[in-house]
Design a protein around this motif. Structure first.
Motif, PDB file in Angstrom:
ATOM      1  N   LEU A  38      -7.523   3.606  -1.010  1.00 29.26           N
ATOM      2  CA  LEU A  38      -6.061   3.680  -1.043  1.00 29.26           C
ATOM      3  C   LEU A  38      -5.481   4.386   0.180  1.00 29.26           C
ATOM      4  CD1 LEU A  38      -3.761   2.815  -2.910  1.00 29.26           C
ATOM      5  CD2 LEU A  38      -3.905   5.049  -4.028  1.00 29.26           C
ATOM      6  N   PHE A  39      -6.141   5.450   0.626  1.00 34.13           N
ATOM      7  CA  PHE A  39      -5.606   6.255   1.722  1.00 34.13           C
ATOM      8  C   PHE A  39      -6.401   6.117   3.025  1.00 34.13           C
ATOM      9  CE2 PHE A  39      -4.275   8.420  -2.172  1.00 34.13           C
ATOM     10  CZ  PHE A  39      -2.922   8.638  -1.922  1.00 34.13           C
TER      11      PHE A  39
ATOM     12  N   ASP B 258       2.886  10.653   2.068  1.00 33.16           N
ATOM     13  CA  ASP B 258       1.956   9.787   1.330  1.00 33.16           C
ATOM     14  C   ASP B 258       0.694   9.516   2.150  1.00 33.16           C
ATOM     15  OD1 ASP B 258       2.879   8.031   3.270  1.00 33.16           O
ATOM     16  OD2 ASP B 258       4.133   6.882   1.881  1.00 33.16           O
ATOM     17  N   ARG B 259       0.352  10.468   3.040  1.00 29.10           N
ATOM     18  CA  ARG B 259      -0.847  10.319   3.867  1.00 29.10           C
ATOM     19  C   ARG B 259      -1.720  11.562   3.770  1.00 29.10           C
ATOM     20  NH1 ARG B 259       0.811   8.577   9.865  1.00 29.10           N
ATOM     21  NH2 ARG B 259      -1.392   7.971   9.925  1.00 29.10           N
TER      22      ARG B 259
ATOM     23  N   LYS C  18       0.807  -1.226   0.000  1.00 32.43           N
ATOM     24  CA  LYS C  18       0.000   0.000   0.000  1.00 32.43           C
ATOM     25  C   LYS C  18       0.835   1.269   0.000  1.00 32.43           C
ATOM     26  CE  LYS C  18      -0.914  -0.472   4.985  1.00 32.43           C
ATOM     27  NZ  LYS C  18      -1.997  -0.689   5.973  1.00 32.43           N
TER      28      LYS C  18
ATOM     29  N   ARG D 111       0.591   3.959  -3.011  1.00 33.06           N
ATOM     30  CA  ARG D 111       0.285   5.375  -2.768  1.00 33.06           C
ATOM     31  C   ARG D 111       1.337   6.274  -3.402  1.00 33.06           C
ATOM     32  NH1 ARG D 111      -0.985   5.170   3.724  1.00 33.06           N
ATOM     33  NH2 ARG D 111      -3.016   4.119   3.620  1.00 33.06           N
TER      34      ARG D 111
END
Length: 399
Positions: free
Chosen positions: A309-310, A338-339, A9, A13
């Motif tokens: 995805l997030f 990436d968050r 993941k 991302r």
């Protein structure tokens, strides 16, 4: 038997964000050929009228190029003719070199409008088509106020257009007119042959070539996707065509299957390419910059995909009665690394950027460094918003 790959993941991302020019800070002028490249890399930029802080298309482009200012996109469309306005899933600015592929969308949109607009619009609009075309042919660039003399022009809703306005939109969506420029946010239309460069206007591709281009181009910009996600990107290809293309491309080795790990640890079978997988394996760590994103950012326009995805659930609450809103009228997602770390309710009021509230996501600690990063981003966006000072509500940090 085809081989299936796996993307963790975090890697997924990062690939997705890199495809959307959000993984690392990148320099550039944010105008002219540099802006053309950004638009090409993204595929399109959604145009939206809400202007609480900055219009959606302007915030999207500013997020990629801090030097970008709104006049730069206007020049691409109205002066340079290196971009045109039309429709993907919504109104958008699109690279001019894509115009020949949009002919399939013109035809399909026209057929769809002929079916659906007969009952969904005020009667009489079809009889205004020739009148509107003749007016533009004789008088040049035209806005909706210039047509429909004697028609009732008040509106009781978003799509309650007077008949001549409906005819204008129909002619634009079907490709016979093009938007030549805007004044403020008002669109002016002209004959397509007077707006679109001749070599682009006259280029033709087969339906199969357009389908192949749309699917390949979508995959390159998403990094990975199901057939439905790829079809929805430009909204040119039908779901059935997308499934057929994926099956053929998989059989020929043009694409591969990959299990994409989602935020909840499950996997979603998607399509990608060997080249994109190789790129994903070599991507650097993301920038630690805190980024303010438009609700219509390309990375978030597919709400379901972004949530998978997030793990970030986001909905616009413009049409939700104020008493029932969970957050606010127009709340901006906030990205770091990436968050997606939270959402912020802020708006421009004269020379003041008012911050009403910031809600961090579960598990996001708002320590001194992250808080400083958020404040720094708000300071940066002032140049785009045209404000001079940031003012925080007393209870703005909703931890």
């Amino acid at each position: 038997m085809t081989r299936s790959f796996f993307l963790h993941k975090q890697t997924a991302r990062r690939l997705f964000l890199d495809r959307h020019l959000l993984l690392q800070q990148r320099s550039g002028t944010g105008k002219g050929t540099d802006l053309d490249r950004v638009l090409d890399d993204l595929g399109f930029v959604q145009i939206d009228s809400v202007n609480t802080l900055a219009r959606a298309h302007d915030l999207i482009l500013w997020s990629r190029r801090g030097q970008y200012r709104p006049r730069a996109l206007e020049r691409l469309v109205a002066n340079d003719r290196s971009a045109f306005e039309h429709w993907t899933h919504d109104a958008a600015a699109i690279p001019m070199q894509f115009y020949p592929q949009w002919r399939l969308k013109f035809a399909r949109d026209e057929a769809r409008m002929q079916r659906r607009w007969q009952d969904g619009r005020r009667p009489g609009w079809t009889s205004e088509i020739d009148t509107v075309l003749r007016h533009i042919s004789d008088h040049g660039p035209t806005c909706s106020k210039d047509v429909g003399d004697g028609e009732k022009k008040g509106s009781s809703g978003w799509w309650d257009w007077h008949p001549s306005k409906t005819a204008l939109e129909f002619l634009w969506r079907s490709g016979r007119l093009a938007i030549c420029h805007r004044v403020g946010f008002r669109k002016f239309y002209d004959l397509s042959e007077r707006v679109i460069p001749a070599d682009t206007l006259n280029a033709r591709h087969s339906e199969a070539e357009i389908v192949d281009w749309a699917m390949s181009a979508a995959l390159n910009r998403l990094g990975f996707g199901t057939s439905g996600e790829l079809a929805a990107f430009f909204d040119i290809v039908t779901r059935a065509e997308a499934k057929h293309w994926c099956a053929a491309a998989l059989a020929s080795g043009q694409i591969v299957e990959a299990d994409i790990e989602q935020a909840d640890g499950t996997c979603r079978r998607s399509y990608t390419t060997q080249a994109l997988l190789a790129q994903a394996a070599e991507l650097p760590s993301p920038s630690t910059r805190v980024r303010l994103l438009s609700p219509f950012d390309p990375a978030l326009r597919d709400r379901a995909r972004a949530e998978r995805l997030f793990g970030f659930h986001y909905r616009i609450e413009i049409f939700v009665p104020e008493a029932k809103r969970r957050y606010g009228y127009y709340v901006f997602p906030v990205l770091q690394g990436d968050r997606l770390i939270g959402r912020i309710d802020c708006k421009r009021s004269g020379e003041v950027l008012q911050v009403r509230a910031f809600w961090p996501e579960a598990g996001i600690a708002m320590g001194k460094q992250r808080r400083s990063g958020l404040i720094a981003e708000l300071d940066r966006v002032q140049k785009l918003a045209g404000t001079e000072v940031v003012r925080f509500a007393e209870d703005w940090l909703r931890c």
